[in-house]
Motif scaffolding. Structure first.
Motif, PDB file in Angstrom:
ATOM      1  N   HIS A  81      65.889  67.277  50.002  1.00 48.83           N
ATOM      2  CA  HIS A  81      65.492  65.910  49.641  1.00 48.83           C
ATOM      3  C   HIS A  81      64.853  65.183  50.837  1.00 48.83           C
ATOM      4  O   HIS A  81      63.863  64.457  50.686  1.00 48.83           O
ATOM      5  CB  HIS A  81      66.706  65.135  49.132  1.00 48.83           C
ATOM      6  N   ASN A  82      65.394  65.367  51.995  1.00 46.76           N
ATOM      7  CA  ASN A  82      64.905  64.644  53.183  1.00 46.76           C
ATOM      8  C   ASN A  82      63.764  65.363  53.896  1.00 46.76           C
ATOM      9  O   ASN A  82      63.277  64.885  54.917  1.00 46.76           O
ATOM     10  CB  ASN A  82      66.050  64.425  54.179  1.00 46.76           C
ATOM     11  N   LYS A  83      63.362  66.467  53.419  1.00 42.82           N
ATOM     12  CA  LYS A  83      62.297  67.225  54.073  1.00 42.82           C
ATOM     13  C   LYS A  83      60.981  66.438  54.007  1.00 42.82           C
ATOM     14  O   LYS A  83      60.561  66.001  52.957  1.00 42.82           O
ATOM     15  CB  LYS A  83      62.151  68.597  53.373  1.00 42.82           C
ATOM     16  N   GLU A  84      60.364  66.274  55.146  1.00 42.97           N
ATOM     17  CA  GLU A  84      59.075  65.573  55.249  1.00 42.97           C
ATOM     18  C   GLU A  84      58.018  66.604  55.635  1.00 42.97           C
ATOM     19  O   GLU A  84      58.240  67.452  56.496  1.00 42.97           O
ATOM     20  CB  GLU A  84      59.132  64.513  56.347  1.00 42.97           C
ATOM     21  N   PHE A  85      56.964  66.564  54.946  1.00 40.58           N
ATOM     22  CA  PHE A  85      55.856  67.474  55.242  1.00 40.58           C
ATOM     23  C   PHE A  85      54.788  66.706  56.015  1.00 40.58           C
ATOM     24  O   PHE A  85      54.588  65.524  55.801  1.00 40.58           O
ATOM     25  CB  PHE A  85      55.246  68.024  53.952  1.00 40.58           C
ATOM     26  N   THR A  86      54.124  67.365  56.872  1.00 40.62           N
ATOM     27  CA  THR A  86      53.018  66.722  57.584  1.00 40.62           C
ATOM     28  C   THR A  86      51.817  66.656  56.661  1.00 40.62           C
ATOM     29  O   THR A  86      51.622  67.506  55.794  1.00 40.62           O
ATOM     30  CB  THR A  86      52.628  67.523  58.846  1.00 40.62           C
ATOM     31  N   ARG A  87      51.045  65.607  56.886  1.00 42.82           N
ATOM     32  CA  ARG A  87      49.922  65.407  55.962  1.00 42.82           C
ATOM     33  C   ARG A  87      48.656  65.969  56.599  1.00 42.82           C
ATOM     34  O   ARG A  87      48.393  65.784  57.770  1.00 42.82           O
ATOM     35  CB  ARG A  87      49.728  63.930  55.695  1.00 42.82           C
ATOM     36  N   GLY A  88      47.998  66.623  55.759  1.00 42.91           N
ATOM     37  CA  GLY A  88      46.727  67.201  56.190  1.00 42.91           C
ATOM     38  C   GLY A  88      45.558  66.500  55.486  1.00 42.91           C
ATOM     39  O   GLY A  88      45.757  65.690  54.603  1.00 42.91           O
ATOM     40  N   PHE A  89      44.356  66.831  55.915  1.00 44.44           N
ATOM     41  CA  PHE A  89      43.180  66.195  55.354  1.00 44.44           C
ATOM     42  C   PHE A  89      43.086  66.404  53.857  1.00 44.44           C
ATOM     43  O   PHE A  89      42.894  65.486  53.107  1.00 44.44           O
ATOM     44  CB  PHE A  89      41.936  66.732  56.097  1.00 44.44           C
ATOM     45  N   ARG A  90      43.190  67.501  53.470  1.00 46.11           N
ATOM     46  CA  ARG A  90      43.118  67.723  52.018  1.00 46.11           C
ATOM     47  C   ARG A  90      44.417  68.388  51.597  1.00 46.11           C
ATOM     48  O   ARG A  90      44.458  69.491  51.155  1.00 46.11           O
ATOM     49  CB  ARG A  90      41.950  68.625  51.706  1.00 46.11           C
ATOM     50  N   GLY A  91      45.531  67.745  51.711  1.00 46.40           N
ATOM     51  CA  GLY A  91      46.833  68.309  51.420  1.00 46.40           C
ATOM     52  C   GLY A  91      47.129  68.309  49.930  1.00 46.40           C
ATOM     53  O   GLY A  91      46.299  68.009  49.095  1.00 46.40           O
ATOM     54  N   TYR A  92      48.383  68.613  49.681  1.00 48.79           N
ATOM     55  CA  TYR A  92      48.846  68.691  48.296  1.00 48.79           C
ATOM     56  C   TYR A  92      49.034  67.302  47.756  1.00 48.79           C
ATOM     57  O   TYR A  92      49.243  66.344  48.495  1.00 48.79           O
ATOM     58  CB  TYR A  92      50.200  69.437  48.224  1.00 48.79           C
ATOM     59  N   ASP A  93      49.077  67.204  46.431  1.00 47.53           N
ATOM     60  CA  ASP A  93      49.320  65.934  45.767  1.00 47.53           C
ATOM     61  C   ASP A  93      50.780  65.591  46.020  1.00 47.53           C
ATOM     62  O   ASP A  93      51.690  66.339  45.680  1.00 47.53           O
ATOM     63  CB  ASP A  93      49.013  66.068  44.277  1.00 47.53           C
ATOM     64  N   GLU A  94      51.007  64.425  46.595  1.00 48.11           N
ATOM     65  CA  GLU A  94      52.351  64.021  47.024  1.00 48.11           C
ATOM     66  C   GLU A  94      53.299  63.891  45.830  1.00 48.11           C
ATOM     67  O   GLU A  94      54.457  64.311  45.896  1.00 48.11           O
ATOM     68  CB  GLU A  94      52.259  62.683  47.776  1.00 48.11           C
ATOM     69  N   ASP A  95      52.868  63.336  44.724  1.00 50.60           N
ATOM     70  CA  ASP A  95      53.733  63.166  43.540  1.00 50.60           C
ATOM     71  C   ASP A  95      54.126  64.537  42.958  1.00 50.60           C
ATOM     72  O   ASP A  95      55.274  64.749  42.548  1.00 50.60           O
ATOM     73  CB  ASP A  95      53.025  62.350  42.463  1.00 50.60           C
ATOM     74  N   GLU A  96      53.174  65.430  42.930  1.00 47.47           N
ATOM     75  CA  GLU A  96      53.453  66.762  42.397  1.00 47.47           C
ATOM     76  C   GLU A  96      54.465  67.492  43.277  1.00 47.47           C
ATOM     77  O   GLU A  96      55.409  68.115  42.782  1.00 47.47           O
ATOM     78  CB  GLU A  96      52.139  67.560  42.348  1.00 47.47           C
ATOM     79  N   LEU A  99      70.326  75.861  53.432  1.00 43.67           N
ATOM     80  CA  LEU A  99      69.860  74.508  53.092  1.00 43.67           C
ATOM     81  C   LEU A  99      70.803  73.859  52.109  1.00 43.67           C
ATOM     82  O   LEU A  99      71.361  74.513  51.226  1.00 43.67           O
ATOM     83  CB  LEU A  99      68.475  74.565  52.460  1.00 43.67           C
ATOM     84  N   THR A 100      70.911  72.558  52.240  1.00 46.32           N
ATOM     85  CA  THR A 100      71.680  71.795  51.266  1.00 46.32           C
ATOM     86  C   THR A 100      70.687  71.023  50.427  1.00 46.32           C
ATOM     87  O   THR A 100      69.518  70.842  50.820  1.00 46.32           O
ATOM     88  CB  THR A 100      72.642  70.818  51.958  1.00 46.32           C
TER      89      THR A 100
END
Length: 166
Positions: free
Chosen positions: A9-24, A3-4
């Motif tokens: 930086h460009n990694k996008e995560f899929t959003r789930g119903f009760r996912g992680y806090d995006e800012d964190e 990985l670079t």
């Protein structure tokens, strides 16, 4: 392929119903990006350092090889000089022994010649002494003979006559 920092930086995560806090997650990813960039820089620096050290090591290994060859050459040269010095010393000793033998033989020869000359001179002196003695004895004998007495009487008479006529 590793990985670079840009991949992170460009990694996008899929959003789930009760996912992680995006800012964190974004803060964490920013921290990971910074750390990862630091690790990559450090890796690059260390790689450059290793390359530089390997070049220096190669240079020092070349120097070591050259020094070892120089030491071997110096040892061989020293051994050759020592052998040559020994040969020269042996030649000098042999030459000195020859000269000593020659000088001794010359001295012995001269000594023998002097002894022979001395013996010859002794013989000649003895012969001369004997001849001289014989001559003196013959002269004495002649002086004691009657002929000498007559001759001296005749010479005395003639001297008297000569002295009267003058």
């Amino acid at each position: 392929m590793p990985l670079t920092p840009l991949d992170i930086h460009n990694k996008e995560f899929t959003r789930g119903f009760r996912g992680y806090d995006e800012d964190e997650v974004n803060e964490f990813l920013d921290q990971v990006i910074k750390d990862y960039e630091a690790v990559l820089r450090e890796k690059k620096d260390l790689f450059e350092q290793v390359t530089t050290l390997e070049e220096k090591l190669g240079h020092f290994q070349d120097m070591e090889e050259t020094l070892n060859k120089s030491i071997l050459i110096a040892q061989e040269t020293a051994e050759e000089v020592r052998r040559n010095a020994q040969k020269e010393a042996q030649l000098i000793v042999k030459e000195a022994e020859k000269n000593a033998d020659r000088i001794i033989n010359d001295a012995l020869s001269k000594s023998r010649k002097v002894m022979m000359d001395m013996e010859e001179l002794k013989k000649q002196a003895s012969v001369y002494k004997m001849r001289f003695k014989m001559l003196i004895e013959a002269q004495l004998e002649m002086l004691q003979t009657e002929d000498w007495k007559e001759m001296t009487a005749t010479v005395d008479d003639e001297e008297e006559e000569t002295s009267y006529t003058e």
